[in-house]
Design a protein around this motif. Structure first.
Motif, mmCIF file in Angstrom:
data_model
loop_
_atom_site.group_PDB
_atom_site.id
_atom_site.type_symbol
_atom_site.label_atom_id
_atom_site.label_comp_id
_atom_site.label_asym_id
_atom_site.label_seq_id
_atom_site.Cartn_x
_atom_site.Cartn_y
_atom_site.Cartn_z
ATOM 1 N N ILE A 235 0.820 -1.209 0.000
ATOM 2 C CA ILE A 235 0.000 0.000 0.000
ATOM 3 C C ILE A 235 0.857 1.263 0.000
ATOM 4 O O ILE A 235 0.563 2.239 -0.674
ATOM 5 N N LYS A 236 1.909 1.242 0.780
ATOM 6 C CA LYS A 236 2.762 2.444 0.848
ATOM 7 C C LYS A 236 4.186 2.067 0.471
ATOM 8 O O LYS A 236 5.029 1.838 1.337
ATOM 9 N N PHE A 277 3.670 5.324 -2.721
ATOM 10 C CA PHE A 277 2.534 5.043 -3.616
ATOM 11 C C PHE A 277 2.225 3.556 -3.523
ATOM 12 O O PHE A 277 3.088 2.761 -3.124
ATOM 13 N N PRO A 278 1.015 3.159 -3.900
ATOM 14 C CA PRO A 278 0.731 1.718 -3.920
ATOM 15 C C PRO A 278 1.380 1.078 -5.146
ATOM 16 O O PRO A 278 1.331 1.659 -6.233
ATOM 17 N N GLN A 441 8.801 6.803 -14.745
ATOM 18 C CA GLN A 441 7.602 7.502 -14.249
ATOM 19 C C GLN A 441 6.583 6.486 -13.759
ATOM 20 O O GLN A 441 6.261 5.532 -14.468
ATOM 21 N N ILE A 442 6.099 6.728 -12.537
ATOM 22 C CA ILE A 442 5.155 5.780 -11.930
ATOM 23 C C ILE A 442 3.849 6.511 -11.660
ATOM 24 O O ILE A 442 3.852 7.637 -11.143
ATOM 25 N N SER A 443 2.759 5.884 -12.007
ATOM 26 C CA SER A 443 1.462 6.481 -11.706
ATOM 27 C C SER A 443 1.222 6.305 -10.202
ATOM 28 O O SER A 443 1.245 5.197 -9.692
ATOM 29 N N ARG A 444 1.002 7.435 -9.481
ATOM 30 C CA ARG A 444 1.162 7.386 -8.036
ATOM 31 C C ARG A 444 -0.133 7.071 -7.280
ATOM 32 O O ARG A 444 -0.128 6.730 -6.109
#
Ligand code: COI
Length: 460
Positions: A235-236, A277-278, A441-444
């Motif tokens: 999750i985090k 971010f997950p 790049q990561i979708s957060r």
């Protein structure tokens, strides 16, 4: 050009597919005669294309169904308060979703030129997929926890059986490099690998939820805290922690590869150190581990060529974390001299490049390849006895056990497949003679669906 009965063999040329002989341009050892199963199925695909086909094949029924993509958030919400009925729904989602996703890929393989699909490695993957498709489509609705246990065993067996898929595909694609447009071949590989990740995610998520449910500490409906995993979803996930762990593993690997006295560059991390971010941890570890490994090795190689290298440390690798509203960006900058000019055009290619022959030889030494820790985890659960054949491991915790210096040419393109799968991206900028900047790049927010099709830029 390759000719089949006087016509150029192209993916769309189905009548040639069904009837053509194998070209004498192809080494006999590599292209064996296709099995009766593959022959019949290719004929069906050929008929489908020339209009004489009727929906007789069970595969067609499944190809007609659309995959139902999920997001990390959905996985979290669904697994957050787990109950028996949710677990059973999860089982039935996986039961119906796996054959749909596999069926689409089998159809893609049927559309490959005859000479490609009859390559022995590709044909072996085809058979594995057809068997998995046939197994999963026949599983009856899951109604009880007992049904679920049996279903989980089928999933585990398939996950384990498919550990050979990546090296087989990689070898097949390299061997077919000159037989098909390299762009189309790479596109096929991207789609098939992405789909494989997607199937493993939903299958492993279900196994993980089942394991949680069966744990003696679990109370049904209990809500988990933020620091927990929900199934395979962390999750985090802290960017800084992941980078630090990968840096440590990569440093250790560099010592194994280059000798204990080697000067390994320091990895410095700055920027938004609290970004989280997950994410599926093993996916991120795979990407960051591969990028750092490339950077560290490039810096070591370059530094060793400097006349004063013994008296000065190699330049550090700078990692910057940038947390924006919807994304987290990780930039990895090294001063390893940049990417050699002859390799640059093939950086993302599975099928072509100046090192193809070497890659092929190296892949021959890697019968099974677990690209992430979950893949290994499943194998372990089934018992170490199953691990007799060497399994090449690509993810962080096992980076140190990979064969040193074994360049497979998979790290970068496969990292990009992982990054794009969760709607992110991976790009490199090479500064000739100086170094490389990699941007991940990561979708957060975890709200983007898994990306089952490839980027428009790749498809073009
Ligand atoms: C794969 O690993 O290629 C799979 O398709 C796994 C799935 C059958 C559970």
């Amino acid at each position: 050009a390759l000719r089949c009965h006087g016509r150029r063999c192209r993916p769309s040329d189905y009548s040639a597919l069904a009837t053509c002989g194998l070209s004498n341009a192809i080494p006999r050892a590599t292209f064996t005669a296709p099995s009766p199963l593959v022959r019949t199925q290719l004929r069906t695909a050929a008929q489908a294309a020339n209009g004489t086909w009727r929906p007789v094949s069970v595969l067609d029924e499944w190809v007609a169904k659309e995959a139902r993509p999920i997001s990390l958030r959905q996985l979290m919400v669904f697994g957050r308060s787990l109950t028996e009925s949710r677990l059973i729904s999860s089982a039935n989602y996986v039961r119906t979703e796996l054959p749909v996703r596999i069926a689409h890929r089998i159809r893609d393989m049927q559309k490959l030129p005859y000479v490609v699909v009859t390559n022995r490695h590709i044909e072996e993957v085809y058979k594995l997929y057809y068997n998995a498709f046939d197994t999963f489509r026949k599983v009856k609705e899951i109604r009880t926890l007992e049904d679920n246990e049996k279903f989980c065993e089928i999933i585990s067996q398939n996950l384990k059986g498919h550990l050979t898929v990546i090296p087989k595909l990689a070898m097949g694609i390299l061997e077919c490099g000159g037989l098909m447009d390299p762009k189309e071949l790479d596109h096929f590989m991207n789609v098939i690998l992405r789909s494989r990740i997607s199937r493993r995610v939903i299958a492993e998520q279900h196994l993980s939820l089942t394991e949680t449910f069966n744990s003696p500490y679990f109370s049904p409906g209990a809500t988990l805290s933020e620091s927990d995993f929900i199934g395979e979803v962390f999750i985090k996930c802290s960017a800084k922690d992941v980078i630090s762990r990968c840096a440590k593993a990569v440093t250790q690997l560099a010592r194994t590869t280059n000798g204990p006295d080697v000067q390994v560059p320091e990895v410095r991390i700055d920027g938004h150190l609290n970004a989280s971010f997950p994410y599926i941890l093993s996916h991120l570890e795979y990407i960051v581990g591969e990028l750092l490994r490339n950077s560290v090795q490039a810096v070591i190689d370059r530094h060793q060529k400097q006349p004063d290298h013994a008296s000065s440390p190699p330049p550090p690798i700078e990692v910057t974390i940038c947390e924006a509203q919807e994304h987290v960006i990780i930039r990895i900058s090294d001063r390893g001299g940049g990417i050699p000019r002859d390799e640059l055009p093939y950086l993302w290619s599975f099928s072509k490049g100046p090192l193809s022959q070497k890659r092929l030889e190296n892949l021959g030494q890697v019968p099974r390849m677990a690209a992430t820790m979950q893949e290994l985890h499943v194998t372990d659960e089934l018992g170490r006895a199953d691990l007799k054949a060497p399994t090449y491991l690509g993810s962080l915790s096992t980076l140190t056990s990979r064969p040193p210096n074994l360049r497979l040419g998979m790290g970068l393109p496969l990292s990009r497949v992982y990054a794009e799968y969760w709607a992110g991206s991976l790009n490199l900028h090479s500064l000739e003679g100086y170094g490389v900047d990699a941007f991940l790049q990561i979708s957060r927010l975890g709200n983007k669906n898994e990306q089952l099709t490839t980027r428009a830029s790749m498809d073009a």
